[in-house]
Design a protein around this motif. Structure first.
Motif, PDB file in Angstrom:
ATOM      1  N   THR A 137       0.860  -1.175   0.000  1.00 24.78           N
ATOM      2  CA  THR A 137       0.000   0.000   0.000  1.00 24.78           C
ATOM      3  C   THR A 137       0.900   1.229   0.000  1.00 24.78           C
ATOM      4  OG1 THR A 137      -1.676  -1.167   1.292  1.00 24.78           O
ATOM      5  CG2 THR A 137      -1.848   1.223   1.189  1.00 24.78           C
ATOM      6  N   SER A 138       0.757   2.053  -1.031  1.00 22.75           N
ATOM      7  CA  SER A 138       1.603   3.246  -1.132  1.00 22.75           C
ATOM      8  C   SER A 138       0.834   4.479  -0.668  1.00 22.75           C
ATOM      9  CB  SER A 138       2.089   3.437  -2.573  1.00 22.75           C
ATOM     10  OG  SER A 138       1.019   3.866  -3.388  1.00 22.75           O
ATOM     11  N   VAL A 139       1.577   5.525  -0.416  1.00 23.84           N
ATOM     12  CA  VAL A 139       0.987   6.796  -0.003  1.00 23.84           C
ATOM     13  C   VAL A 139       0.007   7.288  -1.072  1.00 23.84           C
ATOM     14  CG1 VAL A 139       1.525   9.219   0.500  1.00 23.84           C
ATOM     15  CG2 VAL A 139       2.946   7.407   1.443  1.00 23.84           C
ATOM     16  N   GLU A 140       0.325   7.023  -2.342  1.00 23.09           N
ATOM     17  CA  GLU A 140      -0.543   7.456  -3.440  1.00 23.09           C
ATOM     18  C   GLU A 140      -1.885   6.724  -3.434  1.00 23.09           C
ATOM     19  OE1 GLU A 140       2.766   6.606  -3.942  1.00 23.09           O
ATOM     20  OE2 GLU A 140       3.353   8.717  -3.919  1.00 23.09           O
ATOM     21  N   ASP A 141      -1.959   5.575  -2.779  1.00 19.46           N
ATOM     22  CA  ASP A 141      -3.211   4.810  -2.704  1.00 19.46           C
ATOM     23  C   ASP A 141      -4.172   5.361  -1.648  1.00 19.46           C
ATOM     24  OD1 ASP A 141      -2.310   3.000  -4.628  1.00 19.46           O
ATOM     25  OD2 ASP A 141      -1.428   1.674  -3.130  1.00 19.46           O
ATOM     26  N   VAL A 142      -3.683   6.244  -0.790  1.00 15.04           N
ATOM     27  CA  VAL A 142      -4.462   6.734   0.348  1.00 15.04           C
ATOM     28  C   VAL A 142      -4.899   8.177   0.088  1.00 15.04           C
ATOM     29  CG1 VAL A 142      -4.432   7.189   2.838  1.00 15.04           C
ATOM     30  CG2 VAL A 142      -3.127   5.265   1.904  1.00 15.04           C
ATOM     31  N   SER A 143      -6.178   8.450   0.324  1.00 14.59           N
ATOM     32  CA  SER A 143      -6.654   9.836   0.276  1.00 14.59           C
ATOM     33  C   SER A 143      -7.299  10.161   1.610  1.00 14.59           C
ATOM     34  CB  SER A 143      -7.648  10.041  -0.871  1.00 14.59           C
ATOM     35  OG  SER A 143      -8.828   9.314  -0.638  1.00 14.59           O
ATOM     36  N   VAL A 144      -7.198  11.414   2.001  1.00 12.39           N
ATOM     37  CA  VAL A 144      -7.773  11.850   3.274  1.00 12.39           C
ATOM     38  C   VAL A 144      -8.567  13.123   3.070  1.00 12.39           C
ATOM     39  CG1 VAL A 144      -5.921  10.825   4.660  1.00 12.39           C
ATOM     40  CG2 VAL A 144      -5.745  13.189   3.973  1.00 12.39           C
ATOM     41  N   ALA A 163     -11.340  15.177  13.090  1.00  8.70           N
ATOM     42  CA  ALA A 163     -11.764  13.922  12.469  1.00  8.70           C
ATOM     43  C   ALA A 163     -11.170  13.852  11.069  1.00  8.70           C
ATOM     44  CB  ALA A 163     -13.283  13.842  12.409  1.00  8.70           C
ATOM     45  N   ILE A 164     -10.757  12.662  10.680  1.00 10.95           N
ATOM     46  CA  ILE A 164     -10.119  12.456   9.389  1.00 10.95           C
ATOM     47  C   ILE A 164     -10.827  11.305   8.691  1.00 10.95           C
ATOM     48  CG2 ILE A 164      -7.974  11.881   8.212  1.00 10.95           C
ATOM     49  CD1 ILE A 164      -6.518  12.924  10.761  1.00 10.95           C
ATOM     50  N   ASP A 165     -11.288  11.541   7.473  1.00  9.19           N
ATOM     51  CA  ASP A 165     -11.931  10.514   6.659  1.00  9.19           C
ATOM     52  C   ASP A 165     -10.876   9.975   5.706  1.00  9.19           C
ATOM     53  OD1 ASP A 165     -13.999   8.964   5.526  1.00  9.19           O
ATOM     54  OD2 ASP A 165     -14.289  10.464   3.952  1.00  9.19           O
ATOM     55  N   VAL A 166     -10.662   8.659   5.739  1.00 11.32           N
ATOM     56  CA  VAL A 166      -9.609   8.036   4.950  1.00 11.32           C
ATOM     57  C   VAL A 166     -10.213   7.066   3.946  1.00 11.32           C
ATOM     58  CG1 VAL A 166      -7.561   6.560   5.059  1.00 11.32           C
ATOM     59  CG2 VAL A 166      -8.001   8.200   6.882  1.00 11.32           C
ATOM     60  N   SER A 167      -9.704   7.110   2.718  1.00 10.88           N
ATOM     61  CA  SER A 167     -10.073   6.152   1.685  1.00 10.88           C
ATOM     62  C   SER A 167      -8.796   5.551   1.130  1.00 10.88           C
ATOM     63  CB  SER A 167     -10.830   6.827   0.544  1.00 10.88           C
ATOM     64  OG  SER A 167     -11.983   7.451   1.008  1.00 10.88           O
ATOM     65  N   ILE A 168      -8.850   4.266   0.803  1.00 10.91           N
ATOM     66  CA  ILE A 168      -7.696   3.601   0.209  1.00 10.91           C
ATOM     67  C   ILE A 168      -8.136   2.970  -1.103  1.00 10.91           C
ATOM     68  CG2 ILE A 168      -5.972   1.781   0.476  1.00 10.91           C
ATOM     69  CD1 ILE A 168      -6.083   2.211   3.443  1.00 10.91           C
TER      70      ILE A 168
END
Length: 168
Positions: A25-32, A39-44
């Motif tokens: 899993t790379s940093v580019e795969d994660v959006s916040v 509060a932080i909403d995270v998508s991978i």
């Protein structure tokens, strides 16, 4: 300025979540998405072919605890450089207080639909609060509603086209 600190903070969170998700899993795969109130909403993004399965990434994230995420976030902040460290000030170590929603496997379309619904509802609430705070608009105490309205509108606009209803 503020936008560069938000970008640095966002990158640190993305690094921490990528580390918690595990190998492949790379940093580019994660959006916040950063919400008020810390509060932080995270998508991978789903894993690419030949890598780990979505179920393996999901299992790694479900197994993450506030303590393990705190360690990963502290490490990501150290990697974030001097500007991010200075913005933190002397507040002590990073701490993840709670995981409000365990991760779930969703498609990008499902994620977009959720974000449009959730942020659309907050946009409506903040619009009503802004409209009802006439005195606060004069003194400046209600400008947070206006700022939140714009953030929510931007998220709704960005994700509405990803909902898939316009596809043929």
């Amino acid at each position: 300025g503020q936008p560069s600190l938000q970008a640095a903070f966002s990158l640190a969170v993305r690094r921490a979540i990528a580390a918690a998700a595990g190998e492949g899993t790379s940093v580019e795969d994660v959006s916040v998405d950063l919400w008020a109130g810390a509060a932080i909403d995270v998508s991978i993004r789903p894993p690419r072919a030949g890598g780990r399965t979505a179920e393996e990434v999901h299992a790694a994230l479900v197994g993450a605890t506030p303590a393990s995420l705190s360690v990963a976030l502290e490490e990501a902040f150290r990697e974030g450089g001097a500007a991010l460290s200075a913005a933190r000030g002397s507040g002590g170590p990073m701490h993840v207080g709670e995981i409000r929603q365990p991760p779930s496997l969703v498609s990008p379309r499902t994620d977009a639909i959720f974000k449009v619904c959730a942020h659309g509802a907050w946009l409506e609430q903040n619009t009503r609060d802004w409209d009802g705070s006439q005195g606060g608009t004069l003194t400046g105490t209600a400008w947070g509603y206006k700022h939140s309205m714009q953030e929510d509108l931007d998220i709704v606009n960005r994700h509405s086209e990803l909902m898939g209803f316009d596809e043929e």
